[in-house]
Write a protein that holds these residues in place. Structure first.
Motif, PDB file in Angstrom:
ATOM      1  N   VAL A 117      28.279  54.441  55.405  1.00 48.91           N
ATOM      2  CA  VAL A 117      28.175  55.053  54.083  1.00 48.91           C
ATOM      3  C   VAL A 117      29.023  54.346  53.036  1.00 48.91           C
ATOM      4  O   VAL A 117      28.599  54.173  51.881  1.00 48.91           O
ATOM      5  CB  VAL A 117      28.551  56.551  54.164  1.00 48.91           C
ATOM      6  CG1 VAL A 117      28.791  57.126  52.775  1.00 48.91           C
ATOM      7  CG2 VAL A 117      27.447  57.330  54.863  1.00 48.91           C
ATOM      8  N   PHE A 146      27.282  51.615  51.408  1.00 48.51           N
ATOM      9  CA  PHE A 146      26.214  52.115  50.542  1.00 48.51           C
ATOM     10  C   PHE A 146      26.782  52.561  49.202  1.00 48.51           C
ATOM     11  O   PHE A 146      26.195  52.292  48.147  1.00 48.51           O
ATOM     12  CB  PHE A 146      25.492  53.278  51.226  1.00 48.51           C
ATOM     13  CG  PHE A 146      24.557  54.024  50.317  1.00 48.51           C
ATOM     14  CD1 PHE A 146      23.276  53.552  50.090  1.00 48.51           C
ATOM     15  CD2 PHE A 146      24.971  55.186  49.663  1.00 48.51           C
ATOM     16  CE1 PHE A 146      22.411  54.229  49.228  1.00 48.51           C
ATOM     17  CE2 PHE A 146      24.118  55.869  48.817  1.00 48.51           C
ATOM     18  CZ  PHE A 146      22.836  55.401  48.591  1.00 48.51           C
ATOM     19  N   ARG A 147      27.904  53.267  49.226  1.00 38.50           N
ATOM     20  CA  ARG A 147      28.466  53.828  47.986  1.00 38.50           C
ATOM     21  C   ARG A 147      28.692  52.748  46.936  1.00 38.50           C
ATOM     22  O   ARG A 147      28.548  53.000  45.730  1.00 38.50           O
ATOM     23  CB  ARG A 147      29.792  54.527  48.285  1.00 38.50           C
ATOM     24  CG  ARG A 147      29.701  55.759  49.170  1.00 38.50           C
ATOM     25  CD  ARG A 147      28.909  56.866  48.537  1.00 38.50           C
ATOM     26  NE  ARG A 147      29.008  58.096  49.324  1.00 38.50           N
ATOM     27  CZ  ARG A 147      28.192  59.127  49.197  1.00 38.50           C
ATOM     28  NH1 ARG A 147      27.200  59.075  48.324  1.00 38.50           N
ATOM     29  NH2 ARG A 147      28.355  60.209  49.937  1.00 38.50           N
ATOM     30  N   LEU A 203      19.228  57.724  48.389  1.00 36.65           N
ATOM     31  CA  LEU A 203      19.644  59.105  48.596  1.00 36.65           C
ATOM     32  C   LEU A 203      18.405  59.958  48.850  1.00 36.65           C
ATOM     33  O   LEU A 203      17.397  59.821  48.146  1.00 36.65           O
ATOM     34  CB  LEU A 203      20.390  59.626  47.368  1.00 36.65           C
ATOM     35  CG  LEU A 203      21.730  58.957  47.049  1.00 36.65           C
ATOM     36  CD1 LEU A 203      22.264  59.478  45.714  1.00 36.65           C
ATOM     37  CD2 LEU A 203      22.746  59.198  48.153  1.00 36.65           C
ATOM     38  N   PRO A 223      22.884  59.706  51.872  1.00 41.12           N
ATOM     39  CA  PRO A 223      22.453  58.306  51.977  1.00 41.12           C
ATOM     40  C   PRO A 223      21.608  58.094  53.234  1.00 41.12           C
ATOM     41  O   PRO A 223      21.992  58.528  54.329  1.00 41.12           O
ATOM     42  CB  PRO A 223      23.775  57.530  52.055  1.00 41.12           C
ATOM     43  CG  PRO A 223      24.796  58.444  51.457  1.00 41.12           C
ATOM     44  CD  PRO A 223      24.362  59.825  51.835  1.00 41.12           C
ATOM     45  N   ASP A 268      18.679  48.096  45.902  1.00 43.76           N
ATOM     46  CA  ASP A 268      18.920  48.829  47.151  1.00 43.76           C
ATOM     47  C   ASP A 268      18.125  48.312  48.344  1.00 43.76           C
ATOM     48  O   ASP A 268      18.051  48.970  49.384  1.00 43.76           O
ATOM     49  CB  ASP A 268      18.656  50.328  46.978  1.00 43.76           C
ATOM     50  CG  ASP A 268      19.560  50.952  45.935  1.00 43.76           C
ATOM     51  OD1 ASP A 268      20.740  50.549  45.881  1.00 43.76           O
ATOM     52  OD2 ASP A 268      19.101  51.823  45.186  1.00 43.76           O
ATOM     53  N   SER A 301      25.586  47.902  54.885  1.00 44.22           N
ATOM     54  CA  SER A 301      25.282  49.129  55.615  1.00 44.22           C
ATOM     55  C   SER A 301      24.377  48.875  56.811  1.00 44.22           C
ATOM     56  O   SER A 301      24.381  49.661  57.774  1.00 44.22           O
ATOM     57  CB  SER A 301      24.613  50.161  54.694  1.00 44.22           C
ATOM     58  OG  SER A 301      25.515  50.684  53.764  1.00 44.22           O
TER      59      SER A 301
END
Length: 403
Positions: free
Chosen positions: A16, A19-20, A60, A66, A97, A121
């Motif tokens: 995660v 990803f953030r 999301l 996520p 993304d 990720s």
């Protein structure tokens, strides 16, 4: 998410954080000769067939969780620009993304830089290097019209899933929560990639340094780590014991059964080390201490604890706290020996380098340790020129002990 049928799985805590911050890592190969763009497109398309994770998006879901979303209908990002090949990210488009992309910068002569970018990720450094090697195998086959029978792999599992499969409890390998992500996002970063610093030893010096490590009961990683700690303390004018040193450890070969490269996303533990006072006075002893603590951490399972050891708690999470942490934190990542990269006869890969598009996570600029063509190399954007000189001097001095 357009349809629940597209959901592959939610991201695990170990995935995660990347990803953030939209953290991508680039694996750049500098080439000379005839680069066939159509063959590169074909090779990447086949690679995406073999590894469907490369056709995924990270999004999301309806509950703001996520997730990995299968998106095979999305066109691959594989673009080409003209520019200086010493900047592999020149003209890099928005990746939106996507899990992976190919970016090519063509020089004014017969040189180019071809970079595989993977979202952190879905793949760590060792996983992505495996993908890079397979990409060049496929490119070579496409140029030579060699028949290819793609064999599809499953989506990779998270570290948490792999540990749980092996009876290793969920315990402490979870990463910090959203409060820490929010605070780190407030840390100021450069709007463009910082200039990189490179330290490279010759093949002879690299072999000699390895011999020193063997004779002194340590490793290349231990010797480089000792040099980094001593040089950082000296260049910053701080006591070495005030530095917090951390580096990821590839767990694939340390788990039973062993984990294959494509089977896991970020199959990494984290080793931590704090030197004793005046440890820089004996770099070989310092290297042995780093190696010894790593071995102990593997034996006790401490390396499975994740990267939260030096992180502030949720109620301490502010940008100022993180900036104070960054002033004492030193991070390296050792990708080891870059695998053999095949090419057709009319194309030569002259160099390899890691690259990272800027984002808040690159505020914690790591020292990326690799060995390519027999030459030990350290790439970073964290160093001053003084620290770079000191690291090189320390490594050369230790290499000379074996000559």
């Amino acid at each position: 998410m357009t349809s629940s049928q597209l959901l592959v799985r939610p991201l695990a805590p170990s995935e995660v954080m990347h990803f953030r911050f939209g953290l991508y890592v680039g694996y750049a190969t500098q080439v000379r000769g005839k680069l066939d763009s159509a063959a590169l497109v074909q090779a990447f398309a086949i690679l995406r067939q073999i590894y469907p994770i490369l056709s995924a998006r990270l999004v999301l879901d309806d509950t703001s969780q996520p997730t990995i979303e299968a998106a095979p209908e999305l066109a691959a990002v594989i673009d080409e620009v003209s520019g200086a090949t010493d900047n592999p990210l020149f003209g890099l488009p928005e990746l939106a993304d996507r899990a992976a992309a190919i970016h090519t910068v063509r020089g004014s002569d017969d040189t180019a830089t071809v970079t595989l970018l993977t979202h952190h990720s879905i793949a760590d450094g060792h996983h992505s290097l495996h993908l890079l090697a397979e990409l060049w195998d496929l490119y070579t086959a496409c140029v030579g019209d060699v028949p290819i029978a793609p064999r599809r792999h499953d989506y990779p599992h998270s570290l948490e899933h792999l540990l749980d499969q092996r009876g290793i409890g969920p315990g402490s390998h979870a990463l910090p929560g959203d409060e820490l992500f929010g605070a780190l996002a407030d840390v100021e970063i450069s709007p463009s990639p910082l200039p990189g610093v490179r330290i490279r030893l010759s093949a002879n010096d690299t072999a000699a340094l390895r011999a020193t490590g063997r004779s002194e009961g340590t490793t290349i990683n231990g010797l480089v780590s000792a040099a980094l700690l001593a040089a950082t303390a000296q260049s910053r004018g701080v006591d070495i014991e005030t530095l917090h040193y951390a580096y990821p450890v590839d767990l694939r070969a340390r788990l039973t059964p062993r984990v294959g490269y494509p089977e896991g996303t970020n199959v990494l533990g984290m080793a931590h080390f704090v030197a004793g006072p005046h440890a820089e006075n004996d770099l070989l002893a310092l290297a042995r201490a780093i190696t010894g603590q790593l071995r102990e951490g593997i034996a006790t399972g401490a390396v499975f604890a994740g990267s939260a050891e030096f992180m502030p708690t949720a109620d301490q999470a502010t940008a100022a706290t993180f900036e104070a942490l960054l002033s004492t934190l030193l991070i390296s990542t050792n990708w080891g020996i870059i695998p053999s990269l095949s090419t057709p006869a009319d194309l030569v890969i002259e160099d390899f380098r890691p690259v990272m598009p800027s984002n808040p996570m690159t505020s914690i600029a790591p020292y990326v340790i690799t060995t390519y063509d027999g030459q030990l190399t350290i790439d970073t954007s964290a160093q001053s020129s003084e620290a770079s000189r000191l690291v090189a001097d320390y490594l050369h001095s230790m290499a000379q002990l074996a000559q």
